[in-house]
Design an enzyme around this catalytic site. Sequence first.
Site, PDB file in Angstrom:
ATOM      1  N   LYS A  27      19.378  64.065  40.985  1.00 18.17           N
ATOM      2  CA  LYS A  27      20.924  63.446  41.322  1.00 18.17           C
ATOM      3  C   LYS A  27      21.346  64.098  42.666  1.00 18.17           C
ATOM      4  CE  LYS A  27      25.349  62.966  39.283  1.00 18.17           C
ATOM      5  NZ  LYS A  27      26.389  63.166  40.218  1.00 18.17           N
ATOM      6  N   LYS A  32      18.497  69.260  46.532  1.00 19.23           N
ATOM      7  CA  LYS A  32      17.206  68.804  46.575  1.00 19.23           C
ATOM      8  C   LYS A  32      16.373  69.397  47.924  1.00 19.23           C
ATOM      9  CE  LYS A  32      17.930  64.538  46.206  1.00 19.23           C
ATOM     10  NZ  LYS A  32      19.132  64.449  45.894  1.00 19.23           N
ATOM     11  N   THR A  33      17.074  68.992  48.832  1.00 22.28           N
ATOM     12  CA  THR A  33      16.572  69.291  50.121  1.00 22.28           C
ATOM     13  C   THR A  33      16.367  70.852  50.306  1.00 22.28           C
ATOM     14  OG1 THR A  33      17.509  67.416  51.074  1.00 22.28           O
ATOM     15  CG2 THR A  33      16.785  69.117  52.676  1.00 22.28           C
ATOM     16  N   ASP A  56      14.570  60.359  51.883  1.00 20.44           N
ATOM     17  CA  ASP A  56      15.977  60.207  51.570  1.00 20.44           C
ATOM     18  C   ASP A  56      16.660  59.562  52.748  1.00 20.44           C
ATOM     19  OD1 ASP A  56      18.705  60.196  51.095  1.00 20.44           O
ATOM     20  OD2 ASP A  56      18.679  62.278  49.915  1.00 20.44           O
TER      21      ASP A  56
END
Length: 329
Positions: A27, A32-33, A56
């Site tokens: 999400k 995430k990065t 992304d």
Amino acid sequence: MADDEFEPTIENIINSEKLKWIFVGGKGGVGKTTTSCSVAIQLSKVKESVLLISTDPAHNLSDAFGQKFTKSPTLVEGFTNLFAMEIDPTPDQLAPEFMETQSDGFNLQEFTAAIPGIDEAMSFAEVMKLVKSLEFSVVVFDTAPTGHTLRLLSIPSLLDKGINKFLSMQQNFSGIFNAVSGMMGGNAPSLENMEGKIQSTKKVIEEINIQFKNPDLTTFIPVCIPEFLSVYETERLIQQLTKLDIDVHNVIVNQIVYPEKDCSLCNARQKMQKKYLDQIADLYFDFHVTKLPLLKAEVRGVPSLKLFSELLIKPYDPSTPLVLPNQEN
């Protein structure tokens, strides 16, 4: 079952000699990065060459490392074998040679518009052609939020449907195109040329699809935080990955709050998070679940990322809080 069979680290990934493709996703806003950068940094210690790719559109790799990246692999400053690139899996960014078919009298852009999603499939195929030609030891994908990532991973079946539709169109309208070609002196649309390009794309996607479904070569690392929506979406993501036959044996739980003296807000949030941490423990008892703390400063820049990445292979000890180089007291 040994107690350390599912140790709370990503050592199983770092020590794998065969893994080629590693996806990091979840999400939006869960880290995430930062996680994908940290995974790539740890891999760079044991692999000959590592490529970190952002799919992304937000493209946070440049912000994370403090270095501008483009759609070509660029060496990350401070490393000798870690490269990064930021791409947009859209036809405008990734597949100019496909669009050049228009110069032969065939407007591929109009054709792909008739088959929803096939333009994205072709673009993704072009990315994979490039990545495969570069022959990195391992590739880490910093993916877009969940829905977009699942679309990318579903591309092989989408492309099959698109090609079948194209072949049907070719069979039904080849007579018309041939007649137009004769009237225009042979400069009209070439369906054979179009078919060759699509079949070439399909071949790459099929090969990648086989590798993506091989657990020795590919794995997915979901990242979440201990909150309802994130845990819910992570479970849905893992179920979808299972349907796509994509391996997932690690889960990273980020932004965990630990108890602190004289911080009632911290303790209240920690109590709330505990409920979801217990759910994660129940859901993923047979996964490697790595827990990462909520820090007092952003994890930005190579020194901070290197320090933070150590938490992926050595469980965090709240009794010795992690202090980042850019953290203010």
